[in-house]
Write a protein that holds these residues in place. Sequence first.
Motif, mmCIF file in Angstrom:
data_model
loop_
_atom_site.group_PDB
_atom_site.id
_atom_site.type_symbol
_atom_site.label_atom_id
_atom_site.label_comp_id
_atom_site.label_asym_id
_atom_site.label_seq_id
_atom_site.Cartn_x
_atom_site.Cartn_y
_atom_site.Cartn_z
ATOM 1 N N ALA A 226 -5.583 29.376 47.564
ATOM 2 C CA ALA A 226 -5.651 29.051 48.985
ATOM 3 C C ALA A 226 -6.080 30.258 49.802
ATOM 4 O O ALA A 226 -6.878 30.126 50.749
ATOM 5 C CB ALA A 226 -4.285 28.545 49.465
ATOM 6 N N ALA A 227 -5.578 31.438 49.462
ATOM 7 C CA ALA A 227 -5.933 32.644 50.209
ATOM 8 C C ALA A 227 -7.426 32.950 50.084
ATOM 9 O O ALA A 227 -8.095 33.252 51.078
ATOM 10 C CB ALA A 227 -5.100 33.825 49.703
ATOM 11 N N VAL A 228 -7.952 32.867 48.867
ATOM 12 C CA VAL A 228 -9.371 33.160 48.645
ATOM 13 C C VAL A 228 -10.252 32.146 49.374
ATOM 14 O O VAL A 228 -11.226 32.507 50.056
ATOM 15 C CB VAL A 228 -9.689 33.170 47.136
ATOM 16 C CG1 VAL A 228 -11.197 33.252 46.912
ATOM 17 C CG2 VAL A 228 -8.993 34.336 46.447
ATOM 18 N N MET A 229 -9.916 30.857 49.270
ATOM 19 C CA MET A 229 -10.742 29.825 49.904
ATOM 20 C C MET A 229 -10.606 29.868 51.424
ATOM 21 O O MET A 229 -11.570 29.574 52.159
ATOM 22 C CB MET A 229 -10.344 28.444 49.384
ATOM 23 C CG MET A 229 -10.564 28.270 47.887
ATOM 24 S SD MET A 229 -12.229 28.723 47.322
ATOM 25 C CE MET A 229 -13.208 27.432 48.095
ATOM 26 N N ASN A 230 -9.438 30.248 51.930
ATOM 27 C CA ASN A 230 -9.288 30.437 53.374
ATOM 28 C C ASN A 230 -10.209 31.542 53.871
ATOM 29 O O ASN A 230 -10.811 31.443 54.938
ATOM 30 C CB ASN A 230 -7.835 30.797 53.713
ATOM 31 C CG ASN A 230 -7.004 29.584 54.050
ATOM 32 O OD1 ASN A 230 -7.488 28.627 54.639
ATOM 33 N ND2 ASN A 230 -5.744 29.610 53.672
ATOM 34 N N LEU A 231 -10.300 32.629 53.101
ATOM 35 C CA LEU A 231 -11.164 33.743 53.473
ATOM 36 C C LEU A 231 -12.621 33.301 53.522
ATOM 37 O O LEU A 231 -13.347 33.601 54.481
ATOM 38 C CB LEU A 231 -10.986 34.887 52.475
ATOM 39 C CG LEU A 231 -11.861 36.122 52.684
ATOM 40 C CD1 LEU A 231 -11.565 36.770 54.026
ATOM 41 C CD2 LEU A 231 -11.658 37.120 51.552
ATOM 42 N N ILE A 232 -13.050 32.577 52.510
ATOM 43 C CA ILE A 232 -14.440 32.094 52.484
ATOM 44 C C ILE A 232 -14.697 31.133 53.636
ATOM 45 O O ILE A 232 -15.711 31.226 54.339
ATOM 46 C CB ILE A 232 -14.743 31.413 51.136
ATOM 47 C CG1 ILE A 232 -14.636 32.430 49.989
ATOM 48 C CG2 ILE A 232 -16.135 30.777 51.153
ATOM 49 C CD1 ILE A 232 -14.738 31.814 48.619
ATOM 50 N N GLY A 233 -13.760 30.201 53.860
ATOM 51 C CA GLY A 233 -13.936 29.226 54.933
ATOM 52 C C GLY A 233 -14.031 29.868 56.299
ATOM 53 O O GLY A 233 -14.802 29.429 57.164
ATOM 54 N N ALA A 234 -13.266 30.944 56.503
ATOM 55 C CA ALA A 234 -13.264 31.620 57.801
ATOM 56 C C ALA A 234 -14.606 32.256 58.126
ATOM 57 O O ALA A 234 -14.908 32.523 59.293
ATOM 58 C CB ALA A 234 -12.168 32.680 57.826
ATOM 59 N N LEU A 235 -15.420 32.498 57.098
ATOM 60 C CA LEU A 235 -16.706 33.157 57.304
ATOM 61 C C LEU A 235 -17.856 32.174 57.474
ATOM 62 O O LEU A 235 -19.011 32.597 57.661
ATOM 63 C CB LEU A 235 -17.004 34.072 56.104
ATOM 64 C CG LEU A 235 -15.966 35.164 55.812
ATOM 65 C CD1 LEU A 235 -16.336 35.914 54.531
ATOM 66 C CD2 LEU A 235 -15.857 36.135 56.977
ATOM 67 N N LEU A 236 -17.580 30.877 57.452
ATOM 68 C CA LEU A 236 -18.652 29.881 57.410
ATOM 69 C C LEU A 236 -19.114 29.348 58.766
ATOM 70 O O LEU A 236 -20.125 28.652 58.824
ATOM 71 C CB LEU A 236 -18.226 28.691 56.527
ATOM 72 C CG LEU A 236 -18.052 28.985 55.043
ATOM 73 C CD1 LEU A 236 -17.677 27.715 54.296
ATOM 74 C CD2 LEU A 236 -19.330 29.585 54.453
ATOM 75 N N GLY A 237 -18.393 29.620 59.844
ATOM 76 C CA GLY A 237 -18.823 29.069 61.130
ATOM 77 C C GLY A 237 -18.006 29.590 62.290
ATOM 78 O O GLY A 237 -16.922 30.157 62.094
ATOM 79 N N THR A 238 -18.535 29.390 63.512
ATOM 80 C CA THR A 238 -17.836 29.858 64.719
ATOM 81 C C THR A 238 -17.837 28.801 65.826
ATOM 82 O O THR A 238 -17.468 29.100 66.952
ATOM 83 C CB THR A 238 -18.488 31.151 65.259
ATOM 84 O OG1 THR A 238 -19.875 30.901 65.552
ATOM 85 C CG2 THR A 238 -18.384 32.290 64.258
ATOM 86 N N GLY A 239 -18.245 27.588 65.525
ATOM 87 C CA GLY A 239 -18.324 26.544 66.557
ATOM 88 C C GLY A 239 -16.978 26.248 67.192
ATOM 89 O O GLY A 239 -16.872 26.107 68.420
ATOM 90 N N VAL A 240 -15.920 26.171 66.390
ATOM 91 C CA VAL A 240 -14.590 25.902 66.917
ATOM 92 C C VAL A 240 -14.112 27.075 67.770
ATOM 93 O O VAL A 240 -13.456 26.893 68.802
ATOM 94 C CB VAL A 240 -13.597 25.631 65.768
ATOM 95 C CG1 VAL A 240 -12.176 25.497 66.294
ATOM 96 C CG2 VAL A 240 -13.989 24.353 65.017
ATOM 97 N N ALA A 241 -14.469 28.306 67.358
ATOM 98 C CA ALA A 241 -14.078 29.498 68.124
ATOM 99 C C ALA A 241 -14.664 29.459 69.532
ATOM 100 O O ALA A 241 -13.985 29.792 70.516
ATOM 101 C CB ALA A 241 -14.541 30.762 67.394
#
Length: 329
Positions: free
Chosen positions: A47-62
């Motif tokens: 979960a930690a590794v996939m969370n890290l990857i997911g966090a780098l995939l987009g900024t639309g919600v931000a």
Amino acid sequence: MLTTTLVLVVVLALAFDFTNGFHDAANAIASAVSTRALSLRGALTLAAVMNLIGALLGTGVAVTIASGVIDTPVGQDALHVVLSALVGAIAWNLLTWYFGLPSSSSHALVGGLVGAAVASSTQVHWAGVVEKVVIPMIVSPAVGLVLGYAVMTAIMWAFRHADAHRAGRLMRRAQIVSAASLALGHGLQDAQKSMGVIVLALVVTGHQAGYAVPLWVILACALALTAGTYSGGLRIMRTLGRRIFHLTPPHGFAAELSAASVLYLTAFVFAAPVSTTHVITSAVMGAGATTRRSAVRWSVAGDIAKGWVLTLPGAAVVAAATYGVTGLL
């Protein structure tokens, strides 16, 4: 003084991301652990590794969080609004974590922003809150429930003549993939909320003009969420993995796959900050209901729903009270 407060806001935003990680880590891995598809430590690492990857995939919600909830003018008072919103969200996360209640970190943050804005007479984009937060808050769990039921029904039909032992072993392996996809969706959704708050703080202090997310903000939030995720969330994991419905590998796979699909759709297509907690919980209910309705502990689900309803106003009240205190300093 402005710089010191800005640093405090950034630190609190990363702290919120950390609490989000340990609060919501259970969402992605509870079913995989409860069905013994993964060990606890292995699931947390995944979960930690996939969370890290997911966090780098987009900024639309931000960008939605930074510009679509409140309208803050540049200045010290605007920074106090952001600071108060973070305190409200973190306090709510800690409270619901203590009681083992799967609530929404996303809606806690939005509630905090709205509460602090109302207390400070800052303009709230009510149309944006309704369109991007309230409607997805209602629709996404409903979609998760229906998808969970539909996917589990399809699995039952596809394996109706299969050997139960072999099918169970296959589904445990498949559940590793579905848990990873859900953790990726969690990173994609939840890390962006803290990114949005930091960007909002940078804008109101005049450190940047637009709402583009700097690379250092993306990396900092991704790492904070990852660290929080690895620290775990056993209290909430027990609620999702056992108290709502006693999951089997096929049920876990169906719920995770359904929830991940909703997270990807809302992040990439609508840039809407939906709750991972809401979606996976409803998907677990939908998958469990295929066995029989009484197999799902609807009373527990009702308690969780109360937490959902209370999250926005609860975080808003704490944020408003915090703003009242900071306004006296």
